[in-house]
Design an enzyme around this catalytic site. Structure first.
Site, PDB file in Angstrom:
ATOM      1  N   ASN A   1      26.776  25.334  16.154  1.00  0.00           N
ATOM      2  CA  ASN A   1      27.137  26.828  15.682  1.00  0.00           C
ATOM      3  C   ASN A   1      27.260  26.793  14.208  1.00  0.00           C
ATOM      4  O   ASN A   1      27.864  26.287  13.509  1.00  0.00           O
ATOM      5  CB  ASN A   1      28.771  26.794  16.204  1.00  0.00           C
ATOM      6  CG  ASN A   1      29.384  28.120  15.797  1.00  0.00           C
ATOM      7  OD1 ASN A   1      28.631  29.059  15.273  1.00  0.00           O
ATOM      8  ND2 ASN A   1      30.756  28.169  16.007  1.00  0.00           N
TER       9      ASN A   1
ATOM     10  N   LYS B   1      27.929  29.101  12.142  1.00  0.00           N
ATOM     11  CA  LYS B   1      28.922  30.124  11.840  1.00  0.00           C
ATOM     12  C   LYS B   1      28.455  31.183  10.824  1.00  0.00           C
ATOM     13  O   LYS B   1      27.016  31.453  10.812  1.00  0.00           O
ATOM     14  CB  LYS B   1      29.966  29.238  11.327  1.00  0.00           C
ATOM     15  CG  LYS B   1      30.725  28.478  12.370  1.00  0.00           C
ATOM     16  CD  LYS B   1      31.835  27.605  11.926  1.00  0.00           C
ATOM     17  CE  LYS B   1      32.363  26.701  13.057  1.00  0.00           C
ATOM     18  NZ  LYS B   1      33.684  25.913  12.770  1.00  0.00           N
TER      19      LYS B   1
ATOM     20  N   HIS C   1      35.658  31.779  20.626  1.00  0.00           N
ATOM     21  CA  HIS C   1      35.697  30.657  19.614  1.00  0.00           C
ATOM     22  C   HIS C   1      37.189  30.627  18.837  1.00  0.00           C
ATOM     23  O   HIS C   1      37.568  32.054  18.468  1.00  0.00           O
ATOM     24  CB  HIS C   1      34.611  30.656  18.538  1.00  0.00           C
ATOM     25  CG  HIS C   1      34.517  29.423  17.451  1.00  0.00           C
ATOM     26  ND1 HIS C   1      35.290  29.351  16.503  1.00  0.00           N
ATOM     27  CD2 HIS C   1      33.886  28.257  17.838  1.00  0.00           C
ATOM     28  CE1 HIS C   1      35.275  27.939  15.742  1.00  0.00           C
ATOM     29  NE2 HIS C   1      34.176  27.614  16.649  1.00  0.00           N
TER      30      HIS C   1
ATOM     31  N   GLU D   1      38.031  30.671  15.824  1.00  0.00           N
ATOM     32  CA  GLU D   1      37.938  31.562  14.543  1.00  0.00           C
ATOM     33  C   GLU D   1      37.803  32.974  14.816  1.00  0.00           C
ATOM     34  O   GLU D   1      38.640  33.861  14.205  1.00  0.00           O
ATOM     35  CB  GLU D   1      36.826  31.190  13.731  1.00  0.00           C
ATOM     36  CG  GLU D   1      36.722  29.869  13.233  1.00  0.00           C
ATOM     37  CD  GLU D   1      35.651  28.964  12.870  1.00  0.00           C
ATOM     38  OE1 GLU D   1      34.495  29.501  12.842  1.00  0.00           O
ATOM     39  OE2 GLU D   1      35.859  27.703  12.712  1.00  0.00           O
TER      40      GLU D   1
ATOM     41  N   GLU E   1      37.884  22.799  22.320  1.00  0.00           N
ATOM     42  CA  GLU E   1      37.816  22.718  21.029  1.00  0.00           C
ATOM     43  C   GLU E   1      39.269  22.765  20.542  1.00  0.00           C
ATOM     44  O   GLU E   1      39.692  23.863  19.945  1.00  0.00           O
ATOM     45  CB  GLU E   1      36.941  23.792  20.247  1.00  0.00           C
ATOM     46  CG  GLU E   1      35.550  23.838  20.593  1.00  0.00           C
ATOM     47  CD  GLU E   1      34.788  24.374  19.549  1.00  0.00           C
ATOM     48  OE1 GLU E   1      33.976  23.923  19.060  1.00  0.00           O
ATOM     49  OE2 GLU E   1      34.964  25.628  19.322  1.00  0.00           O
TER      50      GLU E   1
ATOM     51  N   GLY F   1      36.517  21.732  11.988  1.00  0.00           N
ATOM     52  CA  GLY F   1      36.423  21.819  10.511  1.00  0.00           C
ATOM     53  C   GLY F   1      37.404  20.752   9.370  1.00  0.00           C
ATOM     54  O   GLY F   1      37.564  21.156   8.223  1.00  0.00           O
TER      55      GLY F   1
ATOM     56  N   SER G   1      34.869  18.540  15.000  1.00  0.00           N
ATOM     57  CA  SER G   1      34.550  17.431  13.820  1.00  0.00           C
ATOM     58  C   SER G   1      33.638  16.407  14.668  1.00  0.00           C
ATOM     59  O   SER G   1      33.637  15.133  14.507  1.00  0.00           O
ATOM     60  CB  SER G   1      35.730  16.781  13.294  1.00  0.00           C
ATOM     61  OG  SER G   1      36.359  17.592  12.421  1.00  0.00           O
TER      62      SER G   1
HETATM   63  P1  PGA Z   1      33.413  21.490  13.268  1.00  0.00           P
HETATM   64  O1  PGA Z   1      33.314  22.887  14.129  1.00  0.00           O
HETATM   65  O2  PGA Z   1      32.282  20.752  14.101  1.00  0.00           O
HETATM   66  O3  PGA Z   1      32.729  21.889  11.989  1.00  0.00           O
HETATM   67  O4  PGA Z   1      34.622  20.969  13.325  1.00  0.00           O
HETATM   68  C1  PGA Z   1      33.288  23.048  15.406  1.00  0.00           C
HETATM   69  C2  PGA Z   1      33.153  24.435  16.122  1.00  0.00           C
HETATM   70  O5  PGA Z   1      33.797  25.341  15.205  1.00  0.00           O
HETATM   71  O6  PGA Z   1      32.857  24.819  16.789  1.00  0.00           O
END
Ligand code: PGA
Length: 256
Positions: free
Chosen positions: A9, A11, A95, A97, A167, A173, A212
């Site tokens: 992803n 983003k 997601h 976010e 997740e 992140g 992560s």
């Molecule tokens: P990350 O994000 O690997 O940077 O932790 C995962 C995601 O948001 O799907």
């Protein structure tokens, strides 16, 4: 073992030329990786261009989001049909976010899943608890509520086309991934829940982990019986890291 799915992803990152560079390198590094589904979700602005670079490679395209209507006066939105038209095969839905910054709820996630299936896009449905919810021992209750809300009204025939992404919000992140055991516990419970609701098809549904994921932890995560792949954010912006994740070390695994 289900066919693993490793999805990146991107983003809100990459210009077209940065995306081209990333994809060219990824193509190189993933050549011959045929026993796995590799998916990237670039920003909308790059999808059309990248689709041509991906022709003949095992890498497929995903959208990061979609809108529920087919077309019409919805300024700024993009429909599932348009995303299918531009070359996407998957769509990330719900997601954390999107839930956090754009007020998406289990109800909107549910509508987006229907829209995605209507357009023949495979939904990658995200669920996961916050740090406070984990500390309060609410993890399983939260993901259960999210799944029930997200999948409301879907029959087993529809559910089989889904991918579920667990997740934990606190792992996204932050550099702190869930331990393989923590992730497996939730994946296992999600599988049980899906089996109760939908029967045998739940065994064929991929449940992937996100938060992560890095080259350093992918092998251990993928060794868990109910972890069928990964949704990768930060590390998917580095071709070498993402390719290493996609080429995780396979170990035999059996579900109980
Ligand atoms: P990350 O994000 O690997 O940077 O932790 C995962 C995601 O948001 O799907």
């Amino acid at each position: 073992m289900l066919r693993p799915l490793i999805a990146g992803n991107w983003k809100m990152n990459t210009t077209i030329s940065q995306g081209v560079e990333l994809v060219m390198r990824l193509r190189e590094l993933t050549r011959g990786a045929e026993d796995i589904d590799i998916v990237i979700a670039p920003p909308y602005t790059s999808i059309y261009h990248l689709r041509f670079l991906l022709a003949g490679s095992p890498i497929k395209l995903a959208a990061q989001n979609l809108y529920i209507e087919k077309n019409g006066a919805y300024t700024g939105e993009v429909s599932a049909e348009m995303l299918r038209d531009v070359g996407c095969e998957y769509a990330i839905i719900g997601h954390s976010e999107r839930r956090r910054y754009f007020n998406e709820t289990d109800e909107t996630v549910n509508k987006k899943i229907f829209a995605s299936l209507r357009a023949n896009l495979k939904p990658v449905v995200c669920v996961g608890e916050t740090l406070d919810e984990r500390k309060d021992n609410k993890t399983l209750g939260v993901v259960k509520r999210q799944i029930k809300g997200a999948l409301k009204g879907l029959g087993p025939g529809m559910v089989k086309d889904l991918v579920l992404a667990y997740e934990p919000v606190w792992a996204i992140g932050t550099g702190i991934n869930a331990t393989p055991e923590q992730a497996e516990e939730v994946h296992n419970r999600l599988r049980d829940l899906l089996c109760e609701e939908y029967g045998m098809v739940a065994n064929d549904l991929r449940i992937i982990y996100g938060g992560s994921v890095k080259p350093e932890n992918i092998d251990e995560l993928m060794a868990q019986p109910n972890i069928d792949g990964a949704l990768v954010g930060g590390a998917s912006l580095n071709a070498d890291d993402f390719a290493r994740i996609a080429r995780f070390k396979k170990s035999p695994k059996g579900r109980s």
